[in-house]
Each structure stands twice: as structure tokens, then as C-alpha cells.
Enzyme design. Structure first.
Site, PDB file in Angstrom:
ATOM      1  N   HIS A 270       0.840  -1.203   0.000  1.00 32.71           N
ATOM      2  CA  HIS A 270       0.000   0.000   0.000  1.00 32.71           C
ATOM      3  C   HIS A 270       0.881   1.262   0.000  1.00 32.71           C
ATOM      4  O   HIS A 270       0.737   2.141  -0.850  1.00 32.71           O
ATOM      5  CB  HIS A 270      -0.918  -0.019   1.225  1.00 32.71           C
ATOM      6  CG  HIS A 270      -1.799   1.199   1.380  1.00 32.71           C
ATOM      7  ND1 HIS A 270      -3.131   1.187   1.049  1.00 32.71           N
ATOM      8  CD2 HIS A 270      -1.536   2.461   1.806  1.00 32.71           C
ATOM      9  CE1 HIS A 270      -3.647   2.392   1.272  1.00 32.71           C
ATOM     10  NE2 HIS A 270      -2.694   3.183   1.744  1.00 32.71           N
ATOM     11  N   GLU A 271       1.796   1.320   0.953  1.00 37.71           N
ATOM     12  CA  GLU A 271       2.645   2.511   1.052  1.00 37.71           C
ATOM     13  C   GLU A 271       3.561   2.643  -0.170  1.00 37.71           C
ATOM     14  O   GLU A 271       3.830   3.747  -0.625  1.00 37.71           O
ATOM     15  CB  GLU A 271       3.462   2.503   2.354  1.00 37.71           C
ATOM     16  CG  GLU A 271       2.634   2.485   3.640  1.00 37.71           C
ATOM     17  CD  GLU A 271       1.572   3.581   3.736  1.00 37.71           C
ATOM     18  OE1 GLU A 271       1.784   4.677   3.192  1.00 37.71           O
ATOM     19  OE2 GLU A 271       0.509   3.323   4.349  1.00 37.71           O
ATOM     20  N   HIS A 274       1.794   4.584  -2.730  1.00 40.32           N
ATOM     21  CA  HIS A 274       1.897   6.036  -2.505  1.00 40.32           C
ATOM     22  C   HIS A 274       3.262   6.538  -2.975  1.00 40.32           C
ATOM     23  O   HIS A 274       3.373   7.579  -3.626  1.00 40.32           O
ATOM     24  CB  HIS A 274       1.761   6.344  -1.004  1.00 40.32           C
ATOM     25  CG  HIS A 274       0.362   6.317  -0.481  1.00 40.32           C
ATOM     26  ND1 HIS A 274      -0.647   7.106  -0.992  1.00 40.32           N
ATOM     27  CD2 HIS A 274      -0.208   5.607   0.534  1.00 40.32           C
ATOM     28  CE1 HIS A 274      -1.780   6.892  -0.303  1.00 40.32           C
ATOM     29  NE2 HIS A 274      -1.530   5.979   0.617  1.00 40.32           N
ATOM     30  N   GLU A 300      -4.652   7.852  -2.748  1.00 41.77           N
ATOM     31  CA  GLU A 300      -5.176   6.585  -2.243  1.00 41.77           C
ATOM     32  C   GLU A 300      -5.524   5.645  -3.409  1.00 41.77           C
ATOM     33  O   GLU A 300      -5.443   4.421  -3.267  1.00 41.77           O
ATOM     34  CB  GLU A 300      -6.398   6.852  -1.352  1.00 41.77           C
ATOM     35  CG  GLU A 300      -6.800   5.693  -0.461  1.00 41.77           C
ATOM     36  CD  GLU A 300      -5.811   5.365   0.657  1.00 41.77           C
ATOM     37  OE1 GLU A 300      -4.802   6.084   0.815  1.00 41.77           O
ATOM     38  OE2 GLU A 300      -6.039   4.382   1.378  1.00 41.77           O
TER      39      GLU A 300
HETATM   40 MG    MG Z   1      -3.030   5.408   2.233  1.00 41.79          MG
END
Ligand code: MG
Length: 506
Positions: A270-271, A274, A300
Site C-alpha cells: 500500500h505505502e 503512494h 489513495e
Molecule cells: Mg493510504
């Protein structure tokens, strides 16, 4: 793209002056990252002081007469500017407007109240005592309403707050969005949990793992994603996050719980999503107002893309089976018996629960809908702060069929409101549904994710996102960017289709 993108002399002057703002923000980012990762606990007070001073310095630079004058000049010749130059005007104007709208005494009160509220919230959560937090939350709601009045809005005070996090979005649109997804999601969820093979738990949730091995595993996943370790790093913090320090220095954190290894893997990926966004922005935008991701929702959409469509993908999980097996003898044993099917089920468990950050792809958005409705109700004074715990329980019962027995598993679970962040929550759901639109487009052009991953196409996916989404930085507003990427306005349908296919057609 080659060559110079900023040619107008006024814009060049704005960018030159902005560089000092950028430099201060750069050091602030480093200071906040360090605060979460390495700083000894008692350093918090002076770090807070320093960061506070730097942010008022930034404010002063924004409000500087000459800087404001240059922006006025640029605006007066807007039609003669190219898209990038127009983008600079849009972004600087947005930030300047906030500084101009909010009086200093208001900002000081805001700062003071949120600083206190964060501490009290932590204590209230620990003691499971909402009454402790209630007066602070009351104050924060009053301040947020005041803030909305200062910032201005055409229809609804909540719009002014939402716009701070997701430029151009209105509460009416968010309402419509939640209306459109509610029944379809509920139908999918009900069919999943009433299915005859439905399993709400999985043995690997309790299986311990060796942190050292999990760290190695995370690194090899990041290698597979083609992360450039000379411009990127990963550390550990209480809650995973991403900090972009500069165009060539983007950092993520992850977490380890010594059991339930899917949590560290999905957080890391997830990170990394980003981070990839920030790392793939056109380098010519570095240090300019366009040099960062455009909004929380678009950001996101990138993190969820990698988390849900890659890290929870059967083919992807298959690639790492031997590495998973090295995490511990228990996990090895499980894999020998159940193979990739068992691992896939583990990474894609569906279970209505109380905690937002532990929610799965189907139940997550009910948590957000609830928060959106409550915070909007607070801002329009239709809901009183004292009603929150009870309303929370009611809505959880209605949406997910579970009711928290304590407030720490209910209204006190998230930090956002204690920071005065009203209007932030919807960006989580919007971003996830935007990721569905982007995936649909990518698959139309490159082929299905499963195929791509099987053919070692992660780098291809990464390049496509870089070319189509990332490189623009903040050039376009979130809605405009979505139009540029997928050629149509926002719709939740692609993600709903994906969820139906994934959870109902096995
Ligand atoms: Mg996030």
C-alpha cells in the site's frame, strides 16, 4: 516529454520564490518523518515548536506582498499561459486562499485545540472514556464550522472542508456516491457471508512469523515492484505511512505484529503505491508547486491499486509462496497442505468487523459511509457530539451487523477528528473506487492483471501508471486528471464489477 515547460517570466519568478517555501516544507517533512520513526519520545515538545515556527514562516512567504502580486499578474494573463503554468497558478492560488481566509488568532486557537485534543483523545481511547474527549471534540466541531465559514462555500459548509482534502468534490456528490454503492456492496457482502463455504477466520491470522524473514520478504516484494533503493527507503513506525521528502527521497514505513503476516505485506505494498506516485512525477516539476501528488483521493487510488489488485492477487501471491514458507514452520506447514489457494483465501478474508483499518475490500466502505454521515451531521449541526457513541453503534448494526461494546472500538478508534480533520474520510473510499476506474482502463490497454503479473509485467504496470497518472504531479485537478487518464467522469461501477467478479464468481 523533453525541454523546458515553464517559459513565462512571471511564472518563472513565482517558481523561484516558491523554492524557499519548498525548502522549508522539505525540512518540515524530514522533521515529521523523524518524529514518527527515530526521535526519542521526549523530543516531541521542541520538535512541535520548531515545526510550528517553520509553518508560520511558510505562511509569511505565501502572504508576502510581492509573491501575491506576482500571482495576480500571472492570473491576469492566464489565457496566454500553457497548461503547466496554469497549473502553477491554480495550485498556489488554492493554498494562498486558505492563508488569506483564516485569521491568525483563529489559526492559533486551532493549533492549540488540536494539540490538546490529540493528547486527550489518546488518553480517552486508552481508558475507553468518551466523556473525557467530548468537550474537546465539541470545541473542534465549533472550530471546523468556523473554518468552513471563513473559507466560504456555495451550498454546504462541509464542502469547504472536503475541498481541503479533495479539490473540486462536493458533499452532494459524495452522498450520491455512497447511495450508489450501498445496496450493491451490501448484496455482494450478504451473498459472501451466507455462502456455504464461507469462513470468517483463517488459521494464518494466528500463525507467528520471524520478523527478520518478513523484512527480507518485504524487500524482495519491493524489488519486484522495481523500487529504486537509491531514492527510496523503508522503516518501521506505529502506523504505516509515506513521506515524500523530495523528488529523489521518498520514504515509507511498515509495521510488524509477529503474527498475521498479511498485515505487514499489504501495508508495505500500500505505502509503496503512494511512494511510486511521488517517485514517478516528471522531474522537471521538482521543487515547484506542481511537484507532489494532487490529492488524497488520487494518492489513495495509487496505494489501493497496488494493495488490492497486486498484493491480494492470486498470481502475485503465487510468486512469493516459497518466501512465505520461510516465515515460520507453521506457515510452511500450512502452505504444503493448502498451497496458493489457502494463501489467497487468507489475503482476501471477508469479515464484518468493528475496526476500519482492519476492514476488507467489501466492508471497508461501510466504515467510511458511517464516518462521512456523522461528520457531515456535526458540521450542519444536525447531530450533537454527545449523540455520537450511540449513533455509531446504531449505524454499525445497520451497515455491518456488528455493534461495538466499547467506545475505543467505536467512536474513539480513529485519530482524524482529534486533529480537526473533518472531510478527510471520504477520500479513502473515493480513492479506492478511482483505482477501479484506472484498473479498467489499464486492462483495456495492456490486458488483464493476472496475465500481466504472470508474464512478469509489474514493471509494465508501473510504467503505465507513471506515464498516465504520476508524471503530471499536481498539474491537473483531481477530476480533470481522472478525465485525462480514463476519458470519463467518476463512476463507482468498475470497482463494483471487479468486486462482484472477485467475490461471487469463483
Ligand atoms: Mg493510504
Amino acid at each position: 516529454m523533453e525541454g523546458e515547460i515553464f517559459t513565462d517570466t512571471t511564472i518563472k519568478k513565482i517558481i523561484e520564490r516558491y523554492k524557499t517555501i519548498w525548502a522549508l516544507s522539505h525540512l518540515s517533512a524530514l522533521g515529521s518523518w523523524d518524529l514518527e520513526v527515530f526521535m526519542p519520545m521526549k523530543g516531541a515538545f521542541f520538535r512541535g515548536e520548531a515545526l510550528g515556527r517553520v509553518s508560520s514562516l511558510i505562511k509569511r512567504l505565501f502572504l508576502d506582498k510581492e509573491f501575491v502580486g506576482l500571482l495576480g499578474q500571472a492570473e491576469s494573463k492566464l489565457s496566454k499561459l500553457n497548461d503547466y503554468e496554469k497549473g502553477v497558478v491554480r495550485v498556489v492560488k488554492r493554498e494562498l486562499k486558505i492563508y488569506q481566509a483564516l485569521p491568525s488568532d483563529f489559526l492559533e486557537e486551532w493549533e492549540r485545540t488540536t494539540n490538546q485534543a490529540k493528547v486527550v483523545w489518546r488518553e480517552a481511547k486508552k481508558q475507553d472514556n468518551f466523556r473525557l474527549f467530548q468537550p474537546y471534540l465539541q470545541k473542534l466541531v465549533e472550530l471546523a464550522i468556523k473554518k468552513a465559514e471563513y473559507l466560504g462555500y456555495s451550498k454546504h459548509p462541509y464542502d469547504a472542508l472536503l475541498d481541503l482534502y479533495e479539490e473540486g468534490w462536493r458533499s452532494e456528490e459524495v452522498e450520491e456516491f455512497f447511495e450508489e454503492i450501498y445496496q450493491p456492496l451490501k448484496t455482494i457482502l450478504n451473498r459472501v457471508i451466507s455462502g456455504k463455504n464461507y469462513q470468517p477466520t483463517h488459521p494464518l491470522e494466528k500463525a507467528p512469523y520471524k520478523q527478520k524473514k518478513a523484512e527480507e520478504l518485504n524487500c524482495s516484494i519491493l524489488d519486484k515492484l522495481g523500487m529504486d533503493w537509491q531514492r527510496f527507503r523503508m522503516d518501521v513506525s506505529a502506523h504505516p505511512f509515506t513521506e515524500s521528502i523530495s523528488a529523489d527521497d521518498v520514504r515509507i514505513t511498515t509495521w510488524y505484529h509477529q503474527k498475521d503476516f498479511a498485515r505487514t505485506i499489504t501495508a508495505t505494498v500500500h505505502e509503496a503505491g503512494h511512494a511510486l506516485y511521488e517517485l514517478q512525477i516528471d522531474s522537471r516539476l521538482a521543487t515547484t508547486p506542481l511537484g507532489g501528488g494532487v490529492s488524497l483521493g488520487i494518492h489513495e487510488s495509487q496505494s489501493r491499486f497496488w494493495e488490492n489488485f497486486v498484493a491480494r492477487n492470486r498470481v502475485f501471491l503465487g510468486l512469493f509462496l516459497p518466501k512465505f514458507a520461510q516465515l515460520s514452520p507453521e506457515i510452511e506447514k500450512f502452505i504444503k497442505k493448502e498451497g496458493v489457494g489457502g494463501i489467497y483465501r487468507y489475503f482476501n478474508l471477508v469479515r464484518p468487523g468493528l475496526i476500519r483499518v482492519e476492514a476488507d475490500e467489501l466492508t471497508y466502505h461501510f466504515h467510511i459511509k458511517l464516518r462521512f454521515e456523522l461528520e457531515k451531521g456535526l458540521i450542519e449541526r444536525k447531530i450533537k457530539v454527545e449523540q455520537l457513541p450511540e449513533l455509531w453503534r446504531e449505524k454499525m448494526g445497520e451497515y455491518l451487523g456488528v455493534k461495538p461494546k466499547t467506545d475505543k472500538e467505536g467512536v474513539l478508534q480513529d485519530i482524524h477528528w482529534s486533529m480537526g480533520a473533518f472531510g478527510y474520510f471520504p477520500t479513502y473510499s473515493l480513492g479506492t473506487f478511482i483505482s477501479g476506474m484506472i484498473k479498467e482502463r489499464l486492462e483495456k490497454e495492456l490486458g488483464e492483471m493476472e496475465e500481466l503479473i504472470a508474464q512478469d509485467g509489474l514493471i509494465k504496470i508501473k510504467r503505465w501508471l507513471g506515464e498516465r497518472v504520476h508524471r503530471f504531479g499536481s498539474l491537473y485537478s483531481p477530476k480533470k486528471l481522472l478525465g485525462v487518464v480514463v476519458g470519463k467522469p467518476f463512476t463507482p461501477k468498475p470497482l463494483l464489477n471487479y468486486l462482484r467478479k472477485k467475490f461471487l464468481e469463483k
